[in-house]
Design a protein around this motif. Structure first.
Motif, PDB file in Angstrom:
ATOM      1  N   GLU A 173       2.753  -0.897  13.303  1.00 49.10           N
ATOM      2  CA  GLU A 173       3.983  -1.207  12.562  1.00 49.10           C
ATOM      3  C   GLU A 173       3.683  -2.114  11.361  1.00 49.10           C
ATOM      4  O   GLU A 173       4.317  -2.000  10.315  1.00 49.10           O
ATOM      5  CB  GLU A 173       4.993  -1.889  13.484  1.00 49.10           C
ATOM      6  CG  GLU A 173       6.300  -2.227  12.813  1.00 49.10           C
ATOM      7  CD  GLU A 173       7.289  -2.878  13.767  1.00 49.10           C
ATOM      8  OE1 GLU A 173       8.384  -3.226  13.294  1.00 49.10           O
ATOM      9  OE2 GLU A 173       6.979  -3.052  14.966  1.00 49.10           O
ATOM     10  N   TRP A 174       2.687  -3.009  11.507  1.00 49.70           N
ATOM     11  CA  TRP A 174       2.456  -4.030  10.488  1.00 49.70           C
ATOM     12  C   TRP A 174       1.198  -3.866   9.663  1.00 49.70           C
ATOM     13  O   TRP A 174       1.115  -4.360   8.555  1.00 49.70           O
ATOM     14  CB  TRP A 174       2.448  -5.419  11.143  1.00 49.70           C
ATOM     15  CG  TRP A 174       3.751  -5.699  11.790  1.00 49.70           C
ATOM     16  CD1 TRP A 174       4.016  -5.740  13.124  1.00 49.70           C
ATOM     17  CD2 TRP A 174       5.004  -5.937  11.140  1.00 49.70           C
ATOM     18  NE1 TRP A 174       5.350  -5.999  13.350  1.00 49.70           N
ATOM     19  CE2 TRP A 174       5.975  -6.134  12.142  1.00 49.70           C
ATOM     20  CE3 TRP A 174       5.396  -6.013   9.802  1.00 49.70           C
ATOM     21  CZ2 TRP A 174       7.308  -6.381  11.849  1.00 49.70           C
ATOM     22  CZ3 TRP A 174       6.722  -6.268   9.515  1.00 49.70           C
ATOM     23  CH2 TRP A 174       7.652  -6.449  10.530  1.00 49.70           C
ATOM     24  N   TRP A 175       0.160  -3.247  10.207  1.00 50.86           N
ATOM     25  CA  TRP A 175      -1.099  -3.131   9.481  1.00 50.86           C
ATOM     26  C   TRP A 175      -1.659  -1.722   9.567  1.00 50.86           C
ATOM     27  O   TRP A 175      -1.256  -0.933  10.417  1.00 50.86           O
ATOM     28  CB  TRP A 175      -2.121  -4.164   9.955  1.00 50.86           C
ATOM     29  CG  TRP A 175      -2.459  -4.160  11.427  1.00 50.86           C
ATOM     30  CD1 TRP A 175      -1.916  -4.944  12.386  1.00 50.86           C
ATOM     31  CD2 TRP A 175      -3.408  -3.323  12.091  1.00 50.86           C
ATOM     32  NE1 TRP A 175      -2.471  -4.659  13.610  1.00 50.86           N
ATOM     33  CE2 TRP A 175      -3.394  -3.671  13.461  1.00 50.86           C
ATOM     34  CE3 TRP A 175      -4.281  -2.322  11.674  1.00 50.86           C
ATOM     35  CZ2 TRP A 175      -4.203  -3.038  14.409  1.00 50.86           C
ATOM     36  CZ3 TRP A 175      -5.086  -1.683  12.616  1.00 50.86           C
ATOM     37  CH2 TRP A 175      -5.043  -2.060  13.965  1.00 50.86           C
ATOM     38  N   ALA A 176      -2.629  -1.450   8.649  1.00 51.84           N
ATOM     39  CA  ALA A 176      -3.277  -0.135   8.592  1.00 51.84           C
ATOM     40  C   ALA A 176      -4.774  -0.330   8.355  1.00 51.84           C
ATOM     41  O   ALA A 176      -5.182  -1.188   7.569  1.00 51.84           O
ATOM     42  CB  ALA A 176      -2.678   0.699   7.464  1.00 51.84           C
ATOM     43  N   TRP A 177      -5.592   0.467   9.050  1.00 47.46           N
ATOM     44  CA  TRP A 177      -7.050   0.434   8.903  1.00 47.46           C
ATOM     45  C   TRP A 177      -7.481   1.720   8.215  1.00 47.46           C
ATOM     46  O   TRP A 177      -7.070   2.807   8.600  1.00 47.46           O
ATOM     47  CB  TRP A 177      -7.712   0.306  10.274  1.00 47.46           C
ATOM     48  CG  TRP A 177      -9.204   0.248  10.223  1.00 47.46           C
ATOM     49  CD1 TRP A 177     -10.069   1.215  10.624  1.00 47.46           C
ATOM     50  CD2 TRP A 177     -10.012  -0.829   9.736  1.00 47.46           C
ATOM     51  NE1 TRP A 177     -11.364   0.812  10.415  1.00 47.46           N
ATOM     52  CE2 TRP A 177     -11.355  -0.453   9.870  1.00 47.46           C
ATOM     53  CE3 TRP A 177      -9.734  -2.078   9.188  1.00 47.46           C
ATOM     54  CZ2 TRP A 177     -12.419  -1.267   9.490  1.00 47.46           C
ATOM     55  CZ3 TRP A 177     -10.787  -2.888   8.808  1.00 47.46           C
ATOM     56  CH2 TRP A 177     -12.104  -2.482   8.966  1.00 47.46           C
ATOM     57  N   TRP A 178      -8.331   1.586   7.193  1.00 46.95           N
ATOM     58  CA  TRP A 178      -8.728   2.705   6.345  1.00 46.95           C
ATOM     59  C   TRP A 178     -10.214   3.028   6.501  1.00 46.95           C
ATOM     60  O   TRP A 178     -11.004   2.193   6.915  1.00 46.95           O
ATOM     61  CB  TRP A 178      -8.434   2.350   4.886  1.00 46.95           C
ATOM     62  CG  TRP A 178      -6.969   2.133   4.649  1.00 46.95           C
ATOM     63  CD1 TRP A 178      -6.275   0.974   4.856  1.00 46.95           C
ATOM     64  CD2 TRP A 178      -6.029   3.097   4.212  1.00 46.95           C
ATOM     65  NE1 TRP A 178      -4.956   1.172   4.553  1.00 46.95           N
ATOM     66  CE2 TRP A 178      -4.769   2.461   4.156  1.00 46.95           C
ATOM     67  CE3 TRP A 178      -6.117   4.443   3.843  1.00 46.95           C
ATOM     68  CZ2 TRP A 178      -3.626   3.122   3.749  1.00 46.95           C
ATOM     69  CZ3 TRP A 178      -4.965   5.099   3.443  1.00 46.95           C
ATOM     70  CH2 TRP A 178      -3.733   4.452   3.396  1.00 46.95           C
ATOM     71  N   SER A 179     -10.586   4.235   6.098  1.00 40.45           N
ATOM     72  CA  SER A 179     -11.962   4.717   6.229  1.00 40.45           C
ATOM     73  C   SER A 179     -12.959   3.897   5.426  1.00 40.45           C
ATOM     74  O   SER A 179     -14.147   3.886   5.751  1.00 40.45           O
ATOM     75  CB  SER A 179     -12.047   6.189   5.806  1.00 40.45           C
ATOM     76  OG  SER A 179     -11.628   6.339   4.457  1.00 40.45           O
ATOM     77  N   ILE A 231      -1.600  -4.116   4.751  1.00 34.73           N
ATOM     78  CA  ILE A 231      -0.267  -4.123   5.315  1.00 34.73           C
ATOM     79  C   ILE A 231       0.175  -2.654   5.439  1.00 34.73           C
ATOM     80  O   ILE A 231      -0.300  -1.802   4.689  1.00 34.73           O
ATOM     81  CB  ILE A 231       0.678  -4.947   4.414  1.00 34.73           C
ATOM     82  CG1 ILE A 231       1.964  -5.284   5.131  1.00 34.73           C
ATOM     83  CG2 ILE A 231       0.928  -4.269   3.086  1.00 34.73           C
ATOM     84  CD1 ILE A 231       2.758  -6.382   4.459  1.00 34.73           C
ATOM     85  N   ALA A 232       1.036  -2.339   6.373  1.00 35.62           N
ATOM     86  CA  ALA A 232       1.478  -0.949   6.555  1.00 35.62           C
ATOM     87  C   ALA A 232       2.791  -0.656   5.837  1.00 35.62           C
ATOM     88  O   ALA A 232       3.187   0.502   5.723  1.00 35.62           O
ATOM     89  CB  ALA A 232       1.620  -0.627   8.041  1.00 35.62           C
ATOM     90  N   VAL A 238       0.857  -1.179   0.000  1.00 38.68           N
ATOM     91  CA  VAL A 238       0.000   0.000   0.000  1.00 38.68           C
ATOM     92  C   VAL A 238       0.899   1.237   0.000  1.00 38.68           C
ATOM     93  O   VAL A 238       1.997   1.213   0.553  1.00 38.68           O
ATOM     94  CB  VAL A 238      -0.946  -0.001   1.232  1.00 38.68           C
ATOM     95  CG1 VAL A 238      -0.177   0.033   2.535  1.00 38.68           C
ATOM     96  CG2 VAL A 238      -1.944   1.135   1.168  1.00 38.68           C
ATOM     97  N   ALA A 239       0.428   2.301  -0.628  1.00 35.99           N
ATOM     98  CA  ALA A 239       1.180   3.557  -0.659  1.00 35.99           C
ATOM     99  C   ALA A 239       0.192   4.710  -0.758  1.00 35.99           C
ATOM    100  O   ALA A 239      -0.974   4.518  -1.119  1.00 35.99           O
ATOM    101  CB  ALA A 239       2.144   3.575  -1.843  1.00 35.99           C
TER     102      ALA A 239
END
Length: 156
Positions: free
Chosen positions: A44-50, A56-57, A10-11
């Motif tokens: 550090e490892w994951w990201a939650w989005w709207s 993955i982060a 992801v970016a």
């Protein structure tokens, strides 16, 4: 903000997604872009989005460190993310709504008998809307590591 997705990464900017696409061999035409996706929480490892997507982060700038989820939601998501499970039975969206865990009690399923490869916990949680729910966290030993599953149904 917007979000770009390759097959594995992801970016939030074009130059970085092109670099990451080269790493996982995603053709430029297959890079997915969501213009209105906002980053809600990042570990550090994951990201939650709207748009209720968990990614993955890796690939996100270190300067992006929002903490929009409760510590208990982060704990539950991380329990599943770091295990050999692909996703919780109850869905990531429900875990992201958890504001706090009120109570954790050990549950021994009647069908378990002498099988101690699983540990069941009954979680009483409060969601962001104030509603209380019961969830079940199941820890399972595996040949390689462990699996953590979070379910809405009790053990048999």
């Amino acid at each position: 903000m917007g979000r770009y997705l390759t097959r594995r990464y992801v970016a939030v900017d074009w130059d970085e997604v092109v670099r990451l696409a080269g790493l996982d061999q995603t053709p430029i035409a297959e890079i997915r872009y969501t213009a209105d996706a906002e980053l809600i929480h990042r570990t550090e490892w994951w990201a939650w989005w709207s748009d209720e997507l968990l990614t993955i982060a890796i690939g996100l700038p270190e300067s992006l460190q929002p903490e929009g989820l409760s510590p208990d939601a982060v704990e539950l998501i991380t329990d599943v993310w770091e295990s050999n499970s692909l996703a919780p039975q109850c869905e990531w969206t429900l875990l992201a709504q958890v504001q706090r865990i009120f109570n954790i009690e050990l549950v021994v399923p009647s069908s378990q008998g002498s099988d101690r490869s699983q540990t069941w916990e009954r979680l009483t949680v409060e969601l962001g809307n104030g509603q209380q729910r019961i969830l079940y966290r199941v820890w399972m030993r595996a040949d390689e590591g462990y699996s953590c599953q979070i379910r809405t149904e009790p053990p048999e």
